[in-house]
Design a protein around this motif. Sequence first.
Motif, short mmCIF file in Angstrom:
data_model
loop_
_atom_site.label_atom_id
_atom_site.label_comp_id
_atom_site.label_asym_id
_atom_site.label_seq_id
_atom_site.Cartn_x
_atom_site.Cartn_y
_atom_site.Cartn_z
N GLU A 27 41.38 35.26 31.84
CA GLU A 27 40.92 36.62 32.14
C GLU A 27 41.41 37.06 33.52
O GLU A 27 41.86 38.20 33.70
CB GLU A 27 39.38 36.68 32.07
N VAL A 28 41.33 36.17 34.51
CA VAL A 28 41.81 36.50 35.86
C VAL A 28 43.30 36.83 35.81
O VAL A 28 43.75 37.84 36.36
CB VAL A 28 41.55 35.33 36.84
N VAL A 49 43.00 46.00 45.18
CA VAL A 49 43.35 44.67 44.69
C VAL A 49 44.30 43.99 45.68
O VAL A 49 45.24 44.59 46.16
CB VAL A 49 44.02 44.78 43.31
N PHE A 86 36.48 39.12 39.92
CA PHE A 86 36.57 40.19 38.93
C PHE A 86 36.30 41.57 39.53
O PHE A 86 37.03 42.52 39.23
CB PHE A 86 35.65 39.92 37.73
N HIS A 122 48.98 44.36 38.08
CA HIS A 122 49.10 44.70 39.50
C HIS A 122 50.40 44.19 40.11
O HIS A 122 50.87 44.72 41.12
CB HIS A 122 47.90 44.15 40.28
N LEU A 156 39.48 42.65 41.18
CA LEU A 156 40.53 43.00 40.24
C LEU A 156 40.26 44.32 39.53
O LEU A 156 41.18 44.98 39.07
CB LEU A 156 40.72 41.88 39.21
N ASP A 157 38.99 44.69 39.44
CA ASP A 157 38.63 45.96 38.81
C ASP A 157 38.61 47.12 39.81
O ASP A 157 38.50 48.27 39.41
CB ASP A 157 37.25 45.85 38.14
N ARG A 207 45.15 37.75 33.23
CA ARG A 207 45.42 38.98 32.47
C ARG A 207 45.10 40.22 33.31
O ARG A 207 45.85 41.19 33.29
CB ARG A 207 44.61 39.02 31.17
N ARG A 208 44.03 40.17 34.08
CA ARG A 208 43.69 41.33 34.94
C ARG A 208 44.65 41.46 36.12
O ARG A 208 44.86 42.55 36.63
CB ARG A 208 42.25 41.21 35.43
#
Length: 199
Positions: free
Chosen positions: A35-36, A10, A2, A43, A5-6, A38-39
Amino acid sequence: MFPMLDSGRVDPFLGIVAAHAMLLDRGPDLERLDEVVRRLTPHVPGHPDVAALRTLFDGPPAQVASPPMLAASCRLLIRADGADPGVIKDGSAAENVAEHLVGRGVWTTWLEEERWPAAAARGGPAVPGDTGPASGPRPPVADAVSRVEAYVHEIADLSGTFVSEVLREMPRDELCRRTGLPHRPVDRAIERLREAGPG
């Protein structure tokens, strides 16, 4: 995962591999995996490996035309296409690859059909500028429709029943899953088998 990804640094492919690694867990945390994915999606918009992962959560994505890099992604797309025809775009490179998958490695690998059969039949190179095969002729690519037909006939023979009964009892999505093929070759095989009669 996470924090990466934030961050502004990336590595999308690392995210794709990590998502598939999460699926290998005996009891994967699907909320965390969602969640992974979607994030990761913004990208690499439209990436076939991400589209394959999205099928686990959002249902069918927009039609996927390019083959994914990872074999696990390809299997996810094939499974989704069997349940929802059109996940893999009909007539696309992704469909051609899905029909000719080989190997059991990490990467999506396939046998490519000859693109210039007329030139090869005349004794010339199959590809313009090609001087011929380096290690002998390539093996013929198995026809996906014929593979499905053979599978159905084998089930009928083993169960001592008619092909028509096998087709009646086995839904198309199950036949796609069992043969590892997208919907189009399975649909064509079912049509040909029904035209051939009960045999």
